[in-house]
Write a protein that holds these residues in place. Structure first.
Motif, PDB file in Angstrom:
ATOM      1  N   GLU C 179       4.384  -3.591  -1.374  1.00  0.00           N
ATOM      2  CA  GLU C 179       3.285  -3.576  -0.322  1.00  0.00           C
ATOM      3  C   GLU C 179       2.055  -2.807  -0.448  1.00  0.00           C
ATOM      4  O   GLU C 179       1.921  -1.934  -1.423  1.00  0.00           O
ATOM      5  CB  GLU C 179       4.181  -2.825   1.157  1.00  0.00           C
ATOM      6  CG  GLU C 179       5.184  -3.545   1.690  1.00  0.00           C
ATOM      7  CD  GLU C 179       5.158  -4.660   2.533  1.00  0.00           C
ATOM      8  OE1 GLU C 179       4.076  -4.608   3.041  1.00  0.00           O
ATOM      9  OE2 GLU C 179       6.284  -5.420   2.632  1.00  0.00           O
ATOM     10  N   LEU C 180       0.921  -3.009   0.253  1.00  0.00           N
ATOM     11  CA  LEU C 180      -0.281  -2.319   0.345  1.00  0.00           C
ATOM     12  C   LEU C 180      -0.336  -1.543   1.520  1.00  0.00           C
ATOM     13  O   LEU C 180      -0.414  -2.237   2.579  1.00  0.00           O
ATOM     14  CB  LEU C 180      -1.541  -3.068   0.067  1.00  0.00           C
ATOM     15  CG  LEU C 180      -1.401  -4.022  -1.438  1.00  0.00           C
ATOM     16  CD1 LEU C 180      -2.639  -4.602  -1.497  1.00  0.00           C
ATOM     17  CD2 LEU C 180      -1.392  -2.903  -2.638  1.00  0.00           C
ATOM     18  N   PHE C 181      -0.983  -0.356   1.415  1.00  0.00           N
ATOM     19  CA  PHE C 181      -1.325   0.286   2.819  1.00  0.00           C
ATOM     20  C   PHE C 181      -2.703   1.146   2.412  1.00  0.00           C
ATOM     21  O   PHE C 181      -3.020   1.547   1.182  1.00  0.00           O
ATOM     22  CB  PHE C 181      -0.360   1.375   2.880  1.00  0.00           C
ATOM     23  CG  PHE C 181       1.084   0.788   3.413  1.00  0.00           C
ATOM     24  CD1 PHE C 181       1.484   0.428   4.682  1.00  0.00           C
ATOM     25  CD2 PHE C 181       2.072   0.728   2.422  1.00  0.00           C
ATOM     26  CE1 PHE C 181       2.546  -0.131   4.968  1.00  0.00           C
ATOM     27  CE2 PHE C 181       3.252  -0.045   2.626  1.00  0.00           C
ATOM     28  CZ  PHE C 181       3.647  -0.445   3.868  1.00  0.00           C
ATOM     29  N   MET C 289      -2.682   2.691  -1.010  1.00  0.00           N
ATOM     30  CA  MET C 289      -1.563   2.999  -1.679  1.00  0.00           C
ATOM     31  C   MET C 289      -0.952   1.427  -2.112  1.00  0.00           C
ATOM     32  O   MET C 289      -0.788   0.508  -1.210  1.00  0.00           O
ATOM     33  CB  MET C 289      -0.569   3.508  -0.613  1.00  0.00           C
ATOM     34  CG  MET C 289      -1.134   4.987  -0.392  1.00  0.00           C
ATOM     35  SD  MET C 289      -0.378   5.611   0.974  1.00  0.00           S
ATOM     36  CE  MET C 289      -1.243   5.333   2.416  1.00  0.00           C
ATOM     37  N   TRP C 290      -0.325   1.432  -3.094  1.00  0.00           N
ATOM     38  CA  TRP C 290       0.705   0.292  -3.656  1.00  0.00           C
ATOM     39  C   TRP C 290       2.049   1.038  -3.551  1.00  0.00           C
ATOM     40  O   TRP C 290       2.495   1.892  -4.189  1.00  0.00           O
ATOM     41  CB  TRP C 290       0.337  -0.156  -4.931  1.00  0.00           C
ATOM     42  CG  TRP C 290       1.056  -1.220  -5.573  1.00  0.00           C
ATOM     43  CD1 TRP C 290       1.119  -2.804  -5.113  1.00  0.00           C
ATOM     44  CD2 TRP C 290       2.195  -1.162  -6.390  1.00  0.00           C
ATOM     45  NE1 TRP C 290       2.111  -3.467  -5.923  1.00  0.00           N
ATOM     46  CE2 TRP C 290       2.817  -2.470  -6.624  1.00  0.00           C
ATOM     47  CE3 TRP C 290       2.556  -0.053  -7.079  1.00  0.00           C
ATOM     48  CZ2 TRP C 290       3.685  -2.735  -7.588  1.00  0.00           C
ATOM     49  CZ3 TRP C 290       3.702  -0.053  -7.898  1.00  0.00           C
ATOM     50  CH2 TRP C 290       4.252  -1.537  -8.282  1.00  0.00           C
ATOM     51  N   VAL C 291       3.086   0.381  -2.848  1.00  0.00           N
ATOM     52  CA  VAL C 291       4.477   0.693  -3.160  1.00  0.00           C
ATOM     53  C   VAL C 291       5.258  -0.287  -3.364  1.00  0.00           C
ATOM     54  O   VAL C 291       5.207  -1.466  -2.867  1.00  0.00           O
ATOM     55  CB  VAL C 291       4.979   1.327  -1.673  1.00  0.00           C
ATOM     56  CG1 VAL C 291       6.140   1.823  -1.876  1.00  0.00           C
ATOM     57  CG2 VAL C 291       3.810   1.949  -0.935  1.00  0.00           C
ATOM     58  N   ARG C 307       2.052   4.096  -6.076  1.00  0.00           N
ATOM     59  CA  ARG C 307       0.995   4.123  -6.833  1.00  0.00           C
ATOM     60  C   ARG C 307      -0.373   4.201  -5.975  1.00  0.00           C
ATOM     61  O   ARG C 307      -0.316   3.667  -4.956  1.00  0.00           O
ATOM     62  CB  ARG C 307       0.828   3.041  -7.718  1.00  0.00           C
ATOM     63  CG  ARG C 307      -0.436   2.962  -8.635  1.00  0.00           C
ATOM     64  CD  ARG C 307      -0.646   1.615  -9.313  1.00  0.00           C
ATOM     65  NE  ARG C 307       0.299   1.777 -10.607  1.00  0.00           N
ATOM     66  CZ  ARG C 307       0.251   0.785 -11.619  1.00  0.00           C
ATOM     67  NH1 ARG C 307      -0.126  -0.519 -11.393  1.00  0.00           N
ATOM     68  NH2 ARG C 307       0.894   0.859 -12.656  1.00  0.00           N
ATOM     69  N   ASN C 308      -1.027   5.470  -6.086  1.00  0.00           N
ATOM     70  CA  ASN C 308      -2.230   5.507  -5.004  1.00  0.00           C
ATOM     71  C   ASN C 308      -3.480   5.965  -5.638  1.00  0.00           C
ATOM     72  O   ASN C 308      -3.543   6.554  -6.642  1.00  0.00           O
ATOM     73  CB  ASN C 308      -1.941   6.338  -3.745  1.00  0.00           C
ATOM     74  CG  ASN C 308      -1.773   7.589  -4.034  1.00  0.00           C
ATOM     75  OD1 ASN C 308      -2.048   8.027  -5.095  1.00  0.00           O
ATOM     76  ND2 ASN C 308      -0.956   8.383  -3.449  1.00  0.00           N
ATOM     77  N   PHE C 309      -4.614   5.872  -4.858  1.00  0.00           N
ATOM     78  CA  PHE C 309      -5.806   6.052  -5.181  1.00  0.00           C
ATOM     79  C   PHE C 309      -6.197   6.815  -4.101  1.00  0.00           C
ATOM     80  O   PHE C 309      -6.320   6.579  -2.886  1.00  0.00           O
ATOM     81  CB  PHE C 309      -7.156   4.952  -5.618  1.00  0.00           C
ATOM     82  CG  PHE C 309      -6.642   4.138  -6.672  1.00  0.00           C
ATOM     83  CD1 PHE C 309      -7.122   4.458  -7.682  1.00  0.00           C
ATOM     84  CD2 PHE C 309      -5.666   3.014  -6.653  1.00  0.00           C
ATOM     85  CE1 PHE C 309      -6.905   3.566  -9.074  1.00  0.00           C
ATOM     86  CE2 PHE C 309      -5.672   2.052  -7.661  1.00  0.00           C
ATOM     87  CZ  PHE C 309      -6.104   2.501  -8.825  1.00  0.00           C
ATOM     88  N   GLN C 363      -0.502  10.340   4.290  1.00  0.00           N
ATOM     89  CA  GLN C 363      -0.604   8.980   3.683  1.00  0.00           C
ATOM     90  C   GLN C 363       0.519   8.152   3.292  1.00  0.00           C
ATOM     91  O   GLN C 363       0.946   7.006   3.770  1.00  0.00           O
ATOM     92  CB  GLN C 363      -1.710   8.958   2.845  1.00  0.00           C
ATOM     93  CG  GLN C 363      -2.897   9.628   3.286  1.00  0.00           C
ATOM     94  CD  GLN C 363      -3.198  11.253   2.978  1.00  0.00           C
ATOM     95  OE1 GLN C 363      -2.144  11.693   2.810  1.00  0.00           O
ATOM     96  NE2 GLN C 363      -4.225  11.622   2.876  1.00  0.00           N
ATOM     97  N   PRO C 364       1.389   9.021   2.338  1.00  0.00           N
ATOM     98  CA  PRO C 364       2.612   8.310   1.823  1.00  0.00           C
ATOM     99  C   PRO C 364       3.455   8.112   2.918  1.00  0.00           C
ATOM    100  O   PRO C 364       4.324   7.258   2.865  1.00  0.00           O
ATOM    101  CB  PRO C 364       3.004   9.200   0.597  1.00  0.00           C
ATOM    102  CG  PRO C 364       2.172  10.449   1.060  1.00  0.00           C
ATOM    103  CD  PRO C 364       0.891   9.903   1.480  1.00  0.00           C
ATOM    104  N   ARG C 365       3.768   9.243   3.865  1.00  0.00           N
ATOM    105  CA  ARG C 365       4.696   8.986   4.802  1.00  0.00           C
ATOM    106  C   ARG C 365       4.347   7.794   5.739  1.00  0.00           C
ATOM    107  O   ARG C 365       5.339   7.118   6.138  1.00  0.00           O
ATOM    108  CB  ARG C 365       4.534  10.355   5.672  1.00  0.00           C
ATOM    109  CG  ARG C 365       5.808  10.724   6.337  1.00  0.00           C
ATOM    110  CD  ARG C 365       6.913  11.028   5.354  1.00  0.00           C
ATOM    111  NE  ARG C 365       7.809  10.098   5.409  1.00  0.00           N
ATOM    112  CZ  ARG C 365       8.334   9.719   4.179  1.00  0.00           C
ATOM    113  NH1 ARG C 365       8.176  10.496   3.032  1.00  0.00           N
ATOM    114  NH2 ARG C 365       9.495   8.879   4.073  1.00  0.00           N
ATOM    115  N   PHE C 366       3.421   7.489   6.128  1.00  0.00           N
ATOM    116  CA  PHE C 366       2.790   6.458   6.789  1.00  0.00           C
ATOM    117  C   PHE C 366       3.415   5.019   6.016  1.00  0.00           C
ATOM    118  O   PHE C 366       3.986   4.195   6.699  1.00  0.00           O
ATOM    119  CB  PHE C 366       1.268   6.300   6.785  1.00  0.00           C
ATOM    120  CG  PHE C 366       0.743   5.042   7.607  1.00  0.00           C
ATOM    121  CD1 PHE C 366       0.973   4.807   8.853  1.00  0.00           C
ATOM    122  CD2 PHE C 366       0.246   3.960   6.984  1.00  0.00           C
ATOM    123  CE1 PHE C 366       0.659   3.530   9.671  1.00  0.00           C
ATOM    124  CE2 PHE C 366      -0.193   2.933   7.559  1.00  0.00           C
ATOM    125  CZ  PHE C 366       0.115   2.820   9.086  1.00  0.00           C
TER     126      PHE C 366
END
Lengths: 167, 327, 800
Positions: C179-181, C289-291, C307-309, C363-366
């Motif tokens: 997923e992307l967030f 974010m890419w998860v 993975r995130n920027f 952010q990662p929690r979301f």
């Protein structure tokens, strides 16, 4: 352009020379050192500088002293003395309730919030939650989510009804 | 702290004196009533008048007069007074609602109905501090020569953001003005111009003294406002409706006005025509709403995306008609 | 709470220390200070997002009547920064500006009006550079660098860690999702604009009063930048009118006020405008974010690849720590078998991001909580049940070597779900109504200090006056969270006296022992433990002296309600003040110190310093929304939140912290955005909404009712078992709302803020014939992710 002005603030007369373009907020804080009144934007967008003019909450950052000459100005410093109940240094029921409920966290919005709440309770002795929410909707608080503030206003309203002038 | 630039302040005691002061000082002077629009603009140096003419002492501006033919409101009446006046609530609920949705309670205690009707047009490139606008390179409306909303635009696209103006147009209000050359009455609709800079059809010295709204007995009305928060915010889309239905439920007359989608309120004549002579049912309301929404050509210069504001126009017209009909 | 009846104060709700002063308007904030002969300073900000400074001429400003001094970057050239590895700021830009509003010069004048007018007379010659406004721009632009020390191009920091074997974890999974967030940036928006007053005393000692959360770090920075021994500098943190992490760095205006005070010999005040507060920022990083996650059919997460920027803005600030925080706490919330974490923080020409309430973890929690909601749907399992099946056990170590002492998440989920009737409402809600659930974990203070040292993180000193007054000295700062009340409550509890007899002196480097500051939710646990350490010996001294005089064994005595009592009876033997005098007679002046250093647990890999904490709080949140399925317009009707507090020290203040966290989370979920105009030149980098009108903070009319449930786990590391409360409860609010929107109208908004226009787009998309490529109907969120190579990860074996 400086002008000699007389303002009635918290039941006291203040006479002073002031540049006409200074706002009431600036005069209260900088000339009279009534620093209880806060500022958060100076553009009328946050409610921190709320004071009462003839009992109505207004924003002191958007009004000139010359516009409020002859009117009753009340700031947070005058709130404790505003009702004749017991000794002068006794806090206003709203102030007690704010402290007890934890309605002030950082406390920066409190003076403006309290003045707004005072005007509300003067008009409605027992306001419901919707009315309280509406009344404080121009006062931004970043700490509390307003929950404890609303509870404090309710507590003050309850204790207020016991006061002689309301019975 | 953001501060006001220096100015001289006059407190005229009557309208004649106010107007003659204004005529004397010319365009460098400005009228000041509630100050809630003017002072923030001055603090951001969007305007820097040398002289302010305070209107607070003019008792004529705070008169309310209700008779069988309608209501006259002094321009100096506070927005909260308009919002909370029982007769206005009963006779012109859309007006009291619009006034009650302006900004926040404190500001409505200070701001006047006249001020809201003459509210400066707004734009995200304009309602910014001096250093911000300097970093931008200024804009067409003040100190610059380019409209950042649409760089090829020859006119300023700042938005009419008054809550009360669309209602005034929908209620066919008349504005009573007094200027150096005497008194003049103009229809609300004629008062507004679709130009972000010259958005009011009046000379600089003319003072909006009162607002006359004809009787709307038997009319139904509504007002809807789109904004991100439920307080403090200006409208980014608004709709005022006024419908006159006969006993059979046939629409005899209709006025539908969109706000905050152009530099002045937009009257939806086509939608009004569609409604007239018909019984408004769901289908007709939908058709009329779609017709009205065609007028909405919002630009990207206020909150919320312009696409959404455009898409919501039909929804809001529909809801404002339904609100009028009590549905 | 009957189980706490053994305490007089702990766990009860008493009036906040200083609460009445705030309600009376008597609290003196930094901008309320007016000193004789005080000057007012203003800083000139850059109009360019990115430019070289060719020349600055302040001579015309200096000629103006009323202007006393003017300085530029040349006067303050020594770089500083909160983290030792990112000393990349100067008080005034020296040769380059990196964002609109970056200060280049400052003046001091007899009043603020004159100072502001003088700024107009300063001539600055700039040579504009291309500006870098987005993550994508920053990754693409190699030649034009915002900082030359960047890891590569405009990539400030790269992190690549692998715990266990992620590939083998995925091979064991029954279900895998990618997923992307996206999480938009937001700012703290403290109601009090930052303010500082500096004064150079006749004895050549410099005093700074400042609205800061970290006086100790400001103290160190001033010493470095002003080239003065720290012993000649006094930093006093005035009561902070809102912090939330936004007053945690040393700032330009603090240094500039000091420098101007030193040059003029007069007190100097510098208060930021609201717009400057937006530029000072240090708020929430925008994160893309890419998860990829793999789970077993029963919900166990076998592998997570995250993975995130991070869009860092113009300076380092806490950014390196923020970057690690986007990865570190995933494993504390739920057990994760194998975990790969990759991150890049980039520099852009915007206000610097840093620590905002929840620092790097919302952010990662979301992303994770929305992802789990999707998994629950895949599996046909109730979202609460899915989470309950696998909880991090107490007394365990995570795959990335973090020690979890106690975990109340299970009880939090059960209680939040129960009181909100989550299961029933989720299954049977009418169209437009919906509920969502999400969880979180957060640290009670960072295990390591900002700069490497072996000294305590918190120190408390107590002196007792013969009159019975107890003064507590501590470097901590009350930013409204109630840290003064924590100190008073603990000392009152241990000494058996009333809180009103305790005087709190805090946040003054001349008077108080160091506490690292009000950040990372560390204060209750760390100052609390230090206070206990400081007060215990005093209690012993008082009882020992009382024992001597009363001829009763120490073990049989106690102190309660300001009286010395027999433990098993209520007979009053002596007044507290009497016993204090006996103790002073026996031991001399009564004073003591206590300090606290967190236990050193955590891994020893590079990056292991971020994440360890003495204990972790847990929260579970249920949000109920009402969404119009035509317009996408919605309101949050109610929030239920259960929080594992370990043990409340002051219950009402804890609930206040939880409610405040919910408020701030709700703002981020629904409306708050710190955003800029795009574009490489021209107007790119201009802040879109630097005002309280245009930056949307929820009003009282936007706030739903909040029901708070406190869960107590009595943690062995916390004072009386306490954990943090000020940050963790923010984290689950945004995903709970996102999940509720999906439950209500079937639209997945995989980004915040969740605005009506996004929901509307999703609703249109569901109705539309045209299917979104690669995405389910009604899904709104990022659709592309930069294809950038990450370094080979550091492999870390899980703890045995």
């Amino acid at each position: 352009m400086k002008q000699l002005l007389t303002l009635k603030i918290n039941d006291e007369k203040h006479e002073f020379w002031v540049s006409i373009h200074k706002t009431l907020l600036e005069v209260l804080r900088e000339d009279l050192h009534l620093t209880g009144t806060k500022h958060g934007c100076e553009l009328g967008e946050c409610g921190a500088c709320t004071v009462l003019i003839n009992g109505e909450p207004i924003l002191s950052c958007l009004i000139l002293p010359i516009e409020v000459q002859g009117k009753e100005i009340m700031t947070i410093e005058g709130l404790a003395h505003s009702e004749k109940h017991g000794t002068d240094c006794k806090p206003h029921p709203l102030q007690t309730a704010f402290a007890q409920q934890g309605a002030s966290q950082c406390g920066y919005c409190s003076p403006g919030m309290l003045m707004t709440a005072k005007a509300l309770l003067d008009k409605y002795s027992n306001p419901d939650r919707e009315r309280i929410r509406e009344a404080i909707s121009g006062n931004i608080c970043r700490c509390t989510g307003y929950a404890k503030i609303i509870e404090a206003v309710e507590q003050a309203a309850k204790s207020n009804t016991k006061l002689p002038q309301h019975t | 702290m953001l501060r006001l630039p220096p100015f001289e302040y006059y407190t005229p005691q009557n309208i004649t004196e106010a107007v003659s002061l204004k005529a004397r000082f010319g365009e460098d002077a400005m009228y000041s009533a509630g100050g809630t629009d003017l002072y923030p603009n001055m603090k951001r140096k969007q305007c820097t008048p040398n002289t302010l003419i305070g209107l607070n002492e003019l008792k004529e501006l705070s008169l309310i007069n209700i008779d069988d033919d309608g209501i006259s409101l002094g321009s100096g009446i506070s927005l909260n007074e308009v919002a909370n006046h029982p007769e206005i609530q009963k006779l012109y609920p859309a007006l009291s609602k619009a006034a009650s949705l302006v900004s926040a309670p404190q500001l409505r205690n200070m701001g006047t109905i006249g001020g809201n009707l003459c509210l400066d047009t707004r734009c995200t490139y304009y309602n910014q501090t001096y250093p911000w606008r300097k970093a931008l390179g200024f804009c067409l409306k003040k100190d610059g020569d380019i409209c950042w909303v649409a760089r090829s635009s020859p006119v300023c696209l700042a938005i009419s953001s008054s809550d009360c103006a669309p209602v005034a147009v929908a209620l066919n209000a008349e504005f009573h003005l007094t200027g150096e050359n005497g008194q003049r009455i103009t229809a609300a609709e004629e008062f507004y111009l679709n130009d972000g800079i010259s958005f009011l059809n009046k000379t600089h010295d003319e003072l909006l003294v009162s607002i006359r709204i004809p009787s709307h007995e038997g009319w139904l009305m509504g007002y809807k406002k789109l904004r991100r928060r439920d307080s403090i915010d200006f409208p980014v889309l608004s709709v005022a409706t006024a419908l006159h239905l006969d006993k059979a439920g046939v629409c005899k007359n209709a006025r539908i006005v969109l706000g905050a989608v152009a530099s002045c309120p937009q009257r939806a004549l086509q939608a009004e025509t569609l409604l007239k002579g018909e019984k408004p049912n769901a289908e007709l309301i939908e058709t009329s709403a779609i017709a009205a929404a065609k007028l909405a050509k919002p630009m990207d210069n206020t909150d919320m995306t312009l696409g959404y504001r455009k898409k919501m126009a039909a929804n809001f017209v529909k809801e404002a008609i339904n609100e009028a009909l009590g549905q | 709470m009957s189980k706490n009846s053994k305490f007089d104060w702990i766990g009860k709700s008493w009036t906040q220390v200083g609460g009445l002063a705030k309600a009376k308007g008597e609290t003196v904030y930094a901008d309320d200070l007016f000193l004789p002969r005080m000057l007012y300073a203003k800083m000139l900000g850059s109009p360019h997002a990115h430019a070289l400074i060719k020349n600055i001429d302040v001579s015309r400003a200096l000629e103006m009547p009323g202007v006393i001094a003017a300085i530029t970057g040349k006067d303050l050239p020594i770089p500083y920064g909160i983290l030792p590895v990112t000393q990349d700021e100067t008080a005034l830009c020296v040769d380059k500006v990196r964002m609109v509003g970056d200060p280049v010069a400052a003046v001091a004048a007899i009043d603020e009006e004159t100072a502001e007018a003088a700024l107009e007379e300063i001539e600055v010659e700039y040579e504009p550079l291309p500006s870098i406004i987005s993550i994508e721009d920053a990754l693409a632009e190699e030649k034009v660098q915002i900082h030359q020390y960047a890891a590569q191009g405009n990539v400030h920091k790269k992190v690549s860690l692998e715990f266990g074997d992620t590939e083998s974890g995925f091979s064991k999974a029954d279900h895998i999702r990618q997923e992307l967030f996206y999480y938009e940036g937001s700012t703290h928006l403290p109601l009090e604009q930052h303010a500082a007053v500096a004064q150079m005393g006749a004895n050549n000692r410099l005093t700074l009063w400042s609205s800061t959360q970290t006086p100790h770090y400001v103290h160190r920075t001033l010493s470095k930048v002003l080239e003065m021994p720290a012993s000649q500098i006094r930093v006093i943190a005035t009561p902070v009118g809102g912090g939330f992490g936004g007053k945690t760095d040393p700032f330009q205006h603090e240094i500039v006020a000091c420098k101007l005070a030193m040059l003029t010999g007069r007190p100097v005040k510098l208060t930021l405008t609201r717009e400057e507060v937006f530029y000072t920022h240090r708020g929430r990083h925008p994160v893309l974010m890419w998860v990829k996650a793999g789970i077993k059919s029963d919900g166990l997460i076998t592998a997570l690849h995250f993975r995130n920027f991070l869009d860092g803005g113009a300076y380092g600030s806490y950014g390196v720590a923020s970057t690690f925080y986007t990865g570190a706490l995933q494993t504390v919330t739920y057990p994760i078998g194998n975990y790969k974490f990759e991150a890049m923080r980039v520099f852009t020409n915007k206000a610097p991001c840093g620590p905002k309430r929840g620092h790097g973890t919302p952010q990662p929690r979301f992303a994770m909580e929305v992802l789990l909601d999707k998994f629950a749907e895949d599996l046909g399992v109730d979202p609460a049940e899915l989470r309950l099946r696998h909880l991090v056990p107490g007394n365990s170590r995570t795959v990335n070597h973090l020690t979890v002492t106690t975990n109340g998440l299970g009880e939090c989920i059960r209680k939040a779900a129960q009181v909100s009737e989550f299961n029933k409402k989720r299954r049977k809600s009418p169209q437009g109504k919906g509920v969502g659930l999400a969880c979180s974990a957060y640290l009670s203070g960072a295990g390591l200090p900002i700069y490497w040292n072996k000294m305590p993180h918190s120190g408390v000193q107590i002196k007792i006056d013969r009159g019975g007054g107890v003064t507590v000295f501590c470097g901590s700062v009350d930013i409204g969270q109630g840290s003064d009340s924590i100190l008073a409550g603990i000392v009152a509890e241990e000494l058996g006296i009333h809180i009103q007899n305790i005087i709190i002196v805090t946040a003054d480097t001349d008077l108080t022992p160091v506490d690292l500051g009000s950040y990372s939710s560390r204060v209750t646990l760390m100052t609390g433990n230090a206070a206990i350490a400081a007060v215990k010996p005093l209690r012993e001294q008082i009882l020992s002296a009382a024992s001597d005089v009363l001829k009763i064994e120490v073990e049989d005595l106690t102190i309660k309600n300001e009286k010395i009592l027999l433990k098993n009876g209520s007979r009053e033997l002596a007044a507290f003040v009497e016993a204090v005098q006996w103790a002073e007679s026996k031991f001399g002046t009564l004073g003591s110190v206590g300090s606290y250093t967190p236990p050193r647990h955590g891994g020893d890999y590079k990056g292991a310093g971020v994440g360890p904490s003495p204990n972790y709080s847990y929260s579970a949140c249920v949000a109920e929304v009402n969404c119009d399925s035509e317009s996408g317009y919605y309101s949050v009707e109610k929030i239920w939140i259960a929080h594992d507090i370990g043990q409340a020290i002051n219950e009402k203040l804890v609930i206040g912290q939880v409610e405040g966290s919910v408020y701030m989370g709700l703002g981020e979920a629904m409306m708050e955005e710190q955003v800029y105009r795009p574009g490489k030149s021209d107007i790119g980098g201009l802040h879109k909404n630097p005002s309280m009108l245009d930056y949307k903070s929820p009003t009282s009319l936007d706030m739903p009712e909040i029901e708070t449930i406190l869960v107590e786990t009595n943690d062995p590391e916390g004072p009386y078992g306490a954990k943090e409360a000020g940050q963790g409860p923010l984290l689950p609010v945004m995903p709970a709302i996102a999940n509720a929107i999906y439950n209500a109208v079937g639209v997945r908004v995989d980004e915040v803020p969740i605005t009506p226009d996004k929901i509307y787009k999703g609703l249109q998309n569901i109705k539309s014939e045209k299917k979104q490529k690669n995405w389910l109907p009604g899904r709104i969120g990022p659709t592309t992710f930069p294809n950038v190579e990450f370094p080979e990860p550091i492999h870390v074996d899980p703890p045995c």
